[in-house]
Design a protein around this motif. Structure first.
Motif, short mmCIF file in Angstrom:
data_model
loop_
_atom_site.label_atom_id
_atom_site.label_comp_id
_atom_site.label_asym_id
_atom_site.label_seq_id
_atom_site.Cartn_x
_atom_site.Cartn_y
_atom_site.Cartn_z
N PRO A 1 0.80 -1.23 0.00
CA PRO A 1 0.00 0.00 0.00
C PRO A 1 0.83 1.28 0.00
N VAL A 2 0.41 2.21 -0.86
CA VAL A 2 1.03 3.53 -0.97
C VAL A 2 -0.10 4.55 -1.00
N SER A 3 0.08 5.66 -0.30
CA SER A 3 -0.95 6.70 -0.32
C SER A 3 -0.32 8.07 -0.54
N LEU A 4 -1.14 8.99 -0.98
CA LEU A 4 -0.72 10.36 -1.25
C LEU A 4 -1.71 11.30 -0.57
N PHE A 5 -1.18 12.19 0.25
CA PHE A 5 -1.99 13.25 0.83
C PHE A 5 -1.47 14.56 0.27
N LYS A 6 -2.32 15.25 -0.46
CA LYS A 6 -1.92 16.52 -1.07
C LYS A 6 -2.89 17.59 -0.59
N GLU A 7 -2.39 18.46 0.27
CA GLU A 7 -3.21 19.52 0.83
C GLU A 7 -3.54 20.55 -0.25
N GLU A 8 -4.75 21.02 -0.24
CA GLU A 8 -5.15 22.11 -1.13
C GLU A 8 -4.96 23.41 -0.38
N PRO A 9 -4.48 24.47 -1.05
CA PRO A 9 -4.26 25.74 -0.34
C PRO A 9 -5.59 26.34 0.11
N ILE A 10 -5.60 26.89 1.32
CA ILE A 10 -6.83 27.52 1.82
C ILE A 10 -7.05 28.88 1.17
N LYS B 1 6.55 24.70 0.58
CA LYS B 1 5.81 23.45 0.71
C LYS B 1 6.66 22.50 1.54
N LEU B 2 5.98 21.61 2.21
CA LEU B 2 6.64 20.58 2.98
C LEU B 2 6.28 19.24 2.36
N TYR B 3 7.29 18.49 1.95
CA TYR B 3 7.11 17.15 1.38
C TYR B 3 7.56 16.15 2.44
N ARG B 4 6.72 15.18 2.71
CA ARG B 4 7.06 14.19 3.74
C ARG B 4 6.87 12.78 3.17
N ASN B 5 7.93 11.99 3.29
CA ASN B 5 7.93 10.58 2.90
C ASN B 5 7.89 9.80 4.20
N GLU B 6 6.86 9.00 4.40
CA GLU B 6 6.73 8.27 5.66
C GLU B 6 6.44 6.80 5.39
N LYS B 7 7.27 5.96 5.98
CA LYS B 7 7.08 4.51 5.89
C LYS B 7 6.75 4.02 7.29
N VAL B 8 5.65 3.28 7.41
CA VAL B 8 5.22 2.79 8.70
C VAL B 8 5.20 1.26 8.66
N GLU C 1 3.42 -3.04 6.11
CA GLU C 1 4.14 -1.79 5.85
C GLU C 1 3.30 -0.94 4.94
N THR C 2 3.33 0.35 5.17
CA THR C 2 2.65 1.30 4.29
C THR C 2 3.61 2.46 4.01
N LEU C 3 3.48 3.03 2.84
CA LEU C 3 4.29 4.17 2.43
C LEU C 3 3.34 5.31 2.09
N SER C 4 3.67 6.50 2.54
CA SER C 4 2.84 7.65 2.20
C SER C 4 3.72 8.85 1.87
N LEU C 5 3.20 9.65 0.97
CA LEU C 5 3.81 10.93 0.61
C LEU C 5 2.77 12.00 0.92
N SER C 6 3.19 13.01 1.66
CA SER C 6 2.28 14.11 1.91
C SER C 6 2.92 15.41 1.44
N ILE C 7 2.07 16.28 0.91
CA ILE C 7 2.51 17.59 0.42
C ILE C 7 1.62 18.62 1.11
N GLN C 8 2.26 19.49 1.88
CA GLN C 8 1.54 20.50 2.63
C GLN C 8 2.12 21.88 2.35
N TYR C 9 1.28 22.89 2.50
CA TYR C 9 1.72 24.27 2.36
C TYR C 9 2.21 24.80 3.68
N LEU C 10 3.25 25.61 3.65
CA LEU C 10 3.74 26.28 4.85
C LEU C 10 3.05 27.63 4.91
N TYR C 11 2.24 27.84 5.90
CA TYR C 11 1.46 29.07 6.03
C TYR C 11 2.15 30.07 6.90
#
Length: 131
Positions: free
Chosen positions: A79-88, A99-106, A121-131
């Motif tokens: 399993p792999v997931s992607l969390f991509k935040e939309e700008p407010i 932006k903050l990119y985070r690679n996380e393996k659990v 095991e799961t792998l995720s990539l998250s992309i967030q905005y720095l406000y």
């Protein structure tokens, strides 16, 4: 295959299609991921011009390490997931904003006397905005 939206739904749709392939076909595609991850992404997902600029601005070490992890999970149908935040606020997505990119393996292990030991095991990539 047509290009998909660059979000978790698009990623899951892509993985679902690829995970049906033979082991050898999946291994060949994983090799393409490791060879040039950015181009592999561009081949499969729809990106705006700003997203493409952001993609090529990401630190090379981060991209290389994530592509190796992603290729491993990909060829092993994990399993792999992607969390991509939309700008407010649209102004926050303009060039020059951080932006903050985070690679996380659990890795998770569970044990039950009746079910025994299991690991996931799961792998995720998250992309967030720095406000």
């Amino acid at each position: 295959m047509q290009k998909l939206s660059f979000n978790n739904a698009g990623l899951q749709q892509l993985l679902q299609a690829y995970y049906l392939l033979s082991d050898e076909e999946l291994r060949q595609e994983a090799l393409l991921i490791e060879t040039d991850f950015r181009q592999w992404l561009i081949k499969h997902f729809i990106f705006s011009e700003q997203q493409l600029e952001d993609l090529f601005a990401i630190n090379e070490t981060f991209i290389e390490e994530f592509s190796e992890e992603f290729a491993f999970f990909f060829k092993n149908r994990l399993p792999v997931s992607l969390f991509k935040e939309e700008p407010i606020d649209q102004r926050l997505s303009e060039p020059g904003r951080g932006k903050l990119y985070r690679n996380e393996k659990v890795s998770t292990q569970t044990y039950s006397p009746s079910l025994g030991l299991s690991s996931t095991e799961t792998l995720s990539l998250s992309i967030q905005y720095l406000y």
